[in-house]
Scaffold this active site. Sequence first.
Site, PDB file in Angstrom:
ATOM      1  CB  CYS A  58      -0.979  -0.056   1.182  1.00 50.96           C
ATOM      2  SG  CYS A  58      -2.319   1.131   1.022  1.00 50.96           S
ATOM      3  CG  HIS A 115      -3.571  -3.461   3.350  1.00 54.60           C
ATOM      4  ND1 HIS A 115      -2.530  -2.872   4.031  1.00 54.60           N
ATOM      5  CD2 HIS A 115      -4.233  -2.446   2.748  1.00 54.60           C
ATOM      6  CE1 HIS A 115      -2.553  -1.563   3.857  1.00 54.60           C
ATOM      7  NE2 HIS A 115      -3.586  -1.269   3.077  1.00 54.60           N
ATOM      8  CD  GLU A 125      -1.017  -5.478   5.899  1.00 56.40           C
ATOM      9  OE1 GLU A 125      -0.870  -6.077   4.816  1.00 56.40           O
ATOM     10  OE2 GLU A 125      -1.139  -4.233   5.979  1.00 56.40           O
TER      11      GLU A 125
END
Lengths: 229, 734
Positions: free
Chosen positions: A86, A203, A205
């Site tokens: 990002c 993302h 994560e």
Amino acid sequence: MKAAVIVFPGSNCDRDAKVALESATGNPVDMVWHGDHDLPKVDLIVVPGGFSYGDYLRGGAMAAHSPIMREVKSAAEGGTPVLGICNGFQVLTECGMLPGVLMRNASLKFICRPVTLRIEDSQSIFTAGYEEGQVVEIPVAHNEGNYFADDDTLNRLEGEGRVAIRYATADGETGPDGNPNGSARNIAGIFNDTKTVLGLMPHPERAADAKHGGTDGKAMFDGLVEALS
Amino acid sequence: MSALQNTPAITPEIVAEHGLTPDEYQTVLDIMGREPNMTELGIFSVMWSEHCSYKSSRKWLKTLPTEGPQVIQGPGENAGVVDIGDGRAAVFKIESHNHPSFIEPYQGAATGVGGIMRDVFTMGARPVANLNALRFGSPDHPRTRHLVDGVVAGIGGYGNCMGIPTVAGEVNFHPAYNGNILVNAMTVGIADADKIFYSAAAGVGNPVVYVGSKTGRDGIHGATMASAEFSEDSEEKRPTVQVGDPFTEKLLLEACLELMATDCIIAIQDMGAAGLTCSSVEMADKGGVGIELNLDTVPAREGVMTSYELMLSESQERMLMVLKPEGEETARRIFEKWELDFAVVGRITDSGALVVKEKGETVVDIPVAPLVEASPEYDRPYDEIEAPATIRSENVPASEDIAAALDTLMSAPDICSRRWIWEQYDHMVMADTVQRPGGDAAVVRIHGTAKGLAVTTDCTPRYCKAHPETGGRQAVVEAWRNLTAVGATPLALTNNLNFGNPERRPIMGQFVGCVKGIGAAARALEFPVISGNVSLYNETNGEAILPTPVIGGVGLIEDIDATVGIGIPGPNHSIVLIGETDGWLGNSLYLRELFQGEEGAPPPIDLEAERRNGNLVRSEIQSGAIAACHDLSDGGLLVGLAEMALAGNCGLSIDYSSDLADHAWYFGEDQARYLCVTESPDALLAAAAKANVSAVVLGVTGGDTLNLPDGITISIGSLRGSHEGWLPNYMAGA
């Protein structure tokens, strides 16, 4: 595997990246402050999401000039893998480690939602945990994710197999229907020429544990552990 | 003391411009024993504004229940604090930024979010969730689209940059908000229960430290603006709106939490409304000490700011702290690392006075205790508001086409999907969002644990308008139900009381009625009020908003694996309706959206039934017997069923036939009801019978349509189009 996460003033996905990496590696992660000049010896450097320096100028534009990025760049040139997520992707383009630029979303609005993606190339340490052509769901959350580069650059990226991930429909179609932000050729993530640097807007994560509502991002971290341990 | 007189003479006009009545000014003269100068008058003006002093509301706020075994800190600090076990505490509060958001929607909303987050991290908590409650004017009003766009972008712009997820909220549209929108922002944080920071100053000689952004001329008189009605010239008030800098606030958050991990802070207070004035006076008053400030040391954006401007500026992202003398260097190092201003701007004294110096001269000298304690408190006259006549369902027109009526409701501005809004908010950052926006309550995991916090904001203003006391009760029970419906144990609430001009008897009657209702429900449900905010004078040219007492609720989930959402998880489950249905259509959305009727008494609130039904549902969710749950509110049973089908992308078939008329059964807004989806309906019915709770099996899940008795079939796909379509189409100008 040892990993480091770079922390700029305004980074806000640094902890999320740390949690996902520690869960995948079982090792503590080094958090490296932007003003530091020394990068610890690690197997992977992550430039995390957030709003480095507020992104008041342009996403990642200020962070690209912080002292630690010189070290990151030189480590990458020495072959250390770098993952930019990002805002981290924006930083990597701003400092020239990856080509192109991330512009304002075509909608001119911040977009936070899970998107479906097609894995274009699984021959890298970042994507080894996926199959080529696999459709996965991972969230995006950004204002400036609209990837742009000139046609020559886009052709070169495609020709060299450096488009890592594209936005796609659930059926894997990479037309306008699957494109959340207007990115050229639906590009969501690209490699450098040695495939040791990956920048991506989604993302992983945030899709790394069952409580996230999906775990399609976990394969990226697990694949890295397998490749780098 | 020459500077104390060295200002223009204070005329009645100047007093009036500062929003003080002649009587209030006489009290100022009595306290001072002399005529105040302009800066001193400005200080009295902001401290005694409605916004800061709660002068119209205090008498009634004192009647609210604020205690419970879980409460660590009730109202009166920057935010309330409740125990959540394991040595941790949840810290939360809601606050309005209504007036600024109407004048400048992006910055008004953004700084509202910034302000409430500061209130929470000032207490030592890391914010983990943001919520909001928004009210806009009629969709047809020419300003509405612009205001929605700006407010949503502003909330997202600040929260996203800070990296705090915005996970829940509510939105209504009504012509009563055409001239006064409501932007209420709530933040929930988590702290160590033994490391909560308070605002009482102590220790004569200790340094008073200013940290954060520099002080500019923005927001001077914001608190006074928030305490007056709007008129045609409100546009001219744009300079009183502050400008937000979320990046600086992110640094301030990290620096404050880093400092709080040391042992340097005696007291800390954020600079919000009335800036340096309010923060220094509150800290001194709570500690029973005096405070001396030297304005020459206050970091300023401009070189020629007057004492009046410096004391009244509402520049954002600033904090005031009292430090232990030995902690000063540690604190300075931390703030310098984060590249924030750090300045010792004063000392704690034993004078009991607020003394402000500029260029060696005393420019303010006001005794603190009377400034705070002699602030006016009014027992404003009010009209008792009786409930209007009950409208019986046979007197409400029946819809000839239930499917068409459902479609109308699902695409109504007050029910349609809010996806267009919450996709502009980063609701997943911090990677602990377990239940995202769109359900009854959002759930965030308590980081590193298997526990969670459930959070919600709720209010039904049309009920409050019809009968304030019932509306006040309903706002509380709906928040409590929403927490219950995800399996959480409700802990406490914060309230944002938005009303018109309290100097008018009917408006004060609305306020008193709603507070009574909130108090009754909060007491009955043991759901205490631990913080809150009052926003009055939400009127333009004498037109008041609907009474809007927003309730922000927080609940605890012991095991996040046991939490459930509203989405039907799959086919072959039974659907069970908990609670009794009488078909209450008075002031329902059915009446309003299909027949333009906004009349009749709101549905009655049976607090005993709420408690009984909710406790059953919660314990069944916690034991794993329920796979999905949804409380019933706006739009009634059929809207609830449709929302569950859409969220789970799974159809359902109803075979239960009620004795009620169809429109009353499907769209009545009777309270204390839940829809539960379960694989073992018999066990649930048995548990309900044992708890003396009404429960019936309505049908089963499966397919891709809603099938009702009498052969009515509604496709989920077409419902989704109606439900998802309205807001994006409206915002696109379509």
